[in-house]
Design an enzyme around this catalytic site. Structure first.
Site, PDB file in Angstrom:
ATOM      1  N   TYR A  37     -11.038   9.551  13.001  1.00 16.67           N
ATOM      2  CA  TYR A  37     -10.100   9.038  14.013  1.00 16.67           C
ATOM      3  C   TYR A  37     -10.653   9.354  15.395  1.00 16.67           C
ATOM      4  O   TYR A  37     -11.812   9.065  15.669  1.00 16.67           O
ATOM      5  CB  TYR A  37      -8.711   9.621  13.755  1.00 16.67           C
ATOM      6  CG  TYR A  37      -7.619   8.854  14.470  1.00 16.67           C
ATOM      7  CD1 TYR A  37      -7.495   7.472  14.324  1.00 16.67           C
ATOM      8  CD2 TYR A  37      -6.722   9.514  15.298  1.00 16.67           C
ATOM      9  CE1 TYR A  37      -6.506   6.764  14.997  1.00 16.67           C
ATOM     10  CE2 TYR A  37      -5.724   8.824  15.968  1.00 16.67           C
ATOM     11  CZ  TYR A  37      -5.623   7.445  15.818  1.00 16.67           C
ATOM     12  OH  TYR A  37      -4.650   6.750  16.475  1.00 16.67           O
ATOM     13  N   LYS A  92       0.193  -6.767  -9.435  1.00 15.09           N
ATOM     14  CA  LYS A  92      -0.991  -7.591  -9.184  1.00 15.09           C
ATOM     15  C   LYS A  92      -2.094  -6.734  -8.549  1.00 15.09           C
ATOM     16  O   LYS A  92      -3.282  -6.860  -8.884  1.00 15.09           O
ATOM     17  CB  LYS A  92      -0.623  -8.743  -8.250  1.00 15.09           C
ATOM     18  CG  LYS A  92      -1.644  -9.858  -8.194  1.00 15.09           C
ATOM     19  CD  LYS A  92      -1.461 -10.828  -9.333  1.00 15.09           C
ATOM     20  CE  LYS A  92      -2.351 -12.039  -9.161  1.00 15.09           C
ATOM     21  NZ  LYS A  92      -2.034 -13.107 -10.119  1.00 15.09           N
TER      22      LYS A  92
END
Length: 757
Positions: A37, A92
């Site tokens: 970060y 899925k």
């Protein structure tokens, strides 16, 4: 509990749902966080700002698919809305990850308006490498997909349309092949005119079925051009007014029935009215248009039946398609999933069904007799080969059709895909590739076993070896015919063939070890002795045995006849254990029960040589329950003495140390912090156990509790390449050991050539 209760508990168990986000880079230190970060993240941001394609280099975009729905047409549940559809979309995502290692964010939009839906999805293009549209009602789904494909430069794929089309397309290719019917002669009747039916009909045209030979029906009967308000997707399949009638009329004389409608609408009489040797794809779920047994028994000729159910042969399951199609599309950085890519996927799936099915797949399906034919026209979803067969073909089609923004070396790409299936596949590919460079003759002592026959066929298919099968000639050829293998191996039948030269050689080798000429003649009728003598005489380069024998009895003949190498006094059994990010070689787990320092020293040398055949630079640790003299007794002195000798030998060109405990050997912090004097410059990858008992226990614990995949045992130290299989080994294990042995033989040839120079 019933299925519903089990499913609720499955989804409720902490953490709720089925997917989570995990990190792919270290986050253990302040520096790690600074790189992940602020402030380090600014560097990739600037790079992407300068060149947007760098998003594929510095972010997960290239392996990230959005599964997007509004929940308006969930299979079996209908319009349940966006939030209620979330378990389906998470599911899925599970399938994408499980079968093709693709990451997914599921996105459920509470939009009924196609305009709002399109705008929202199109705005996510910077996030995803591809979009999978799911469970959106017709006709809006057609418009949404078409508009998104036009606007977005990443693949957009509505699986409810195209997935069924591709899988049934593969099934149609194979069914027509089995029944010896040409696609351009087929008369096809559809029951259903929704998204899946119209997409499937269009896809069949792409495969070569003439459009005018497709008849489409809905609940009102045959759709004709007289119908009012036909949409643009159904209209091309409307019949002329004179062809009106009901579904029974449409099925009369048809070669193929494709059901994408509701259950129970087709009777046995309707199947009997079809053409000779018909194809019935009854895919309504959970109740097909006609039951599997009903369709099969409706007539006496061949009826090829497929359904959407997993409890019958030939399940049409979309998971055979979308994960691998997206894998190929993402890796080629395709701008779309076009018709050429869909056709390529169907053809690859069809080809795979015509090949021998791995034992692991058979076991996953309760040892069903999975063999290409009327009851096996589609591969099973758990067949791991679908990944590299379909994805490679799709990527190639993307490049050939101009959809790809990235050129792939297909051989290298296939190997990268195979590596996704596990470290052992990656490691074995190194050896398999080397074996194909110079195939050798592999004699299989148990040649009339079905697994051995199938393995021999794979030797030829992979191009790694020329098999020689020892066994009953008639039984071997019967197996080849029953398995439908295109295969013409050399067969040596001890009952029929002339074995006098082998008996004479065995007698010469063993006459001072208590073997008479008569006994030699009897012994060469045993496959293990015959194979051993064939290798010793140079009539074969490699020997495999042990599938139907216990290890000691299988090892005895080659030890007596072939013996150990000139520079070796001892043989040893080595396992290669592969973890997600690590490979270790474990010795000795099969041969030497209570080795002394001499044996341990030699086994370490042989195992290090074996590691290098897999492109692994060895770092060897001789193990004990003591660390560098912390306990001093006869048991701990043996590995210590062996390690001292190896370190003192200038010809040993790999780091080695010991004795040491197992955790010291494999944990870098222990080595560097507590034992900075060690000669190992990293965690050991060659682990030499102090005796057979410890080695066998250790490798099995690592395999079962540590999640390691095991390849072996590989026999080292023999004068010629010989490997002893384990009872119950699968065909893939046999092929792997054959490849290792072939590489052994190649290296022996190289060494002999060097000596002759």
């Amino acid at each position: 509990m019933g299925l519903d209760e089990d499913a609720l508990e499955y989804h409720r168990a902490d953490p709720p749902g089925k997917i989570e986000i995990d990190t792919t880079k270290p986050t253990n230190t302040q520096r790690d966080l600074s790189l992940a970060y602020s402030p380090g993240v600014a560097a990739p941001c600037r790079a992407i700002d300068d060149d947007p394609t760098d998003a594929y280099t510095y972010t997960a975009k290239g392996n990230l698919v959005g599964v997007v729905s509004n929940g308006s047409a969930v299979l079996g549940l209908g319009d349940i809305g966006a939030q209620a559809s979330k378990p389906v979309m998470e599911g899925k995502g599970v399938l994408f990850k499980r079968f093709a290692d693709i990451d997914v964010f599921d996105v459920e939009y509470d939009f009924d308006d196609p305009d709002a839906f399109v705008e929202a999805v199109a705005g996510m293009e910077p996030t995803f490498g591809g979009i999978n549209l799911e469970d959106i009602k017709a006709p809006e789904c057609f418009e949404i997909e078409e508009r998104l494909r036009e606007r977005m430069s990443i693949p957009v794929f509505h699986d409810d349309q195209h997935g069924t089309a591709i899988i049934t397309g593969a099934a149609l290719l194979n069914a027509s092949h089995i029944l010896d019917k040409d696609l351009d002669d087929l008369q096809i009747t559809f029951a259903g005119a929704g998204a899946a039916a119209t997409a499937t009909a269009r896809f069949y045209v792409s495969l070569g079925v003439p459009r005018e030979q497709i008849t489409m029906c809905d609940e009102h009967g045959i759709i004709t051009t007289e119908r009012e308000a036909l949409d643009e997707f159904v209209e091309p399949f409307a019949s002329s007014p004179g062809e009106s009638g009901d579904l029974a009329d449409a099925m009369e004389g048809a070669d193929v029935f494709v059901g994408l409608s509701v259950g129970g609408i087709v009777s046995p009489e309707m199947v009997r009215s079809m053409a000779d040797d018909p194809v019935v794809f009854a895919m309504a779920n959970p109740e097909p248009e006609i039951g599997y047994e009903e369709a099969k028994s409706a007539r006496e000729d061949t009826v090829v039946v497929a359904t959407g159910r997993s409890d019958y042969p030939n399940q049409v399951n979309n998971v055979l398609g979308f994960p691998f199609i997206f894998r190929g599309a993402l890796d080629a950085r395709a701008t779309e999933i076009n018709e050429e890519m869909k056709v390529a996927a169907a053809e690859a799936i069809a080809r795979l069904a015509r090949t021998d099915v791995p034992d692991a797949v058979r076991k996953a399906y309760d040892d069903e007799p999975l063999q290409f034919g009327p009851d096996y026209i589609i591969p099973k979803p758990l067949d791991s080969r679908v990944l590299f067969e379909v994805a490679t073909t799709v990527a190639e089609a993307a490049m050939d059709s101009g959809a790809a923004r990235r050129e792939l070396d297909l051989d290298e790409y296939r190997e990268r895909l195979e590596a996704r299936l596990g470290k052992s596949r990656e490691m074995m590919r190194v050896v398999l590739n080397r074996a194909t460079n110079e195939p050798k003759r592999v004699v299989l002592a148990e040649g009339d076993d079905e697994k051995i026959v199938r393995a021999g066929h794979q030797f030829v298919a992979e191009g790694i070896a020329e098999p020689i099968l020892i066994g009953d000639r008639e039984e071997i050829w019967r197996s080849i015919d029953d398995l439908g293998l295109d295969f013409d191996p050399v067969v040596v039948d001890p009952e029929d063939d002339q074995l006098d030269p082998y008996a004479e050689r065995l007698y010469e080798l063993r006459k001072r070890n208590g073997i008479t000429r008569t006994e030699a003649e009897e012994l060469v009728e045993d496959g293990n002795y015959l194979a051993s003598v064939m290798v010793e005489m140079g009539d074969a380069d490699v020997m495999l045995t042990g599938l139907t024998h216990n290890y000691p009895s299988a090892l005895k003949p080659p030890l007596q006849v072939v013996g150990t190498a000139d520079d070796a006094e001892y043989a040893a059994g080595v396992y290669m254990l592969t973890f997600k990010n690590r490979v270790v070689f474990v010795a000795d787990a099969t041969v030497n029960q209570n080795p002394d320092a001499d044996v341990l020293e030699e086994v370490t040398r042989h195992t290090a040589e074996l590691a290098r055949r897999f492109d692994v630079e060895p770092r060897a640790a001789l193990l004990s329950y003591s660390d560098f003299g912390s306990v001093d007794n006869e048991g701990t002195r043996k590995p210590r003495v062996a390690a001292d000798r190896l370190r003192a030998d200038p010809t040993v060109d790999f780091p080695v140390d010991g004795e040491m405990q197992a955790d010291t050997a494999v944990v870098e912090d222990l080595l560097t912090d507590d034992y900075e004097f060690t000669d190992l410059d990293g965690p050991a990858n060659v682990l030499v156990f102090p005796n057979l008992e410890a080695g066998n226990i250790g490798y099995k614990l690592l395999q079962r509790l540590g999640g390691a995949e095991a390849i072996g045992p590989m026999l080292v130290g023999m004068d010629e390449p010989v490997h002893v299989l384990q009872r119950g080994d699968e065909v893939n294990d046999i092929v792997n050991l054959a490849a290792v042995a072939v590489v052994d033989a190649q290296q022996n040839d190289d060494a002999n050539d060097g000596e002759s120079l």
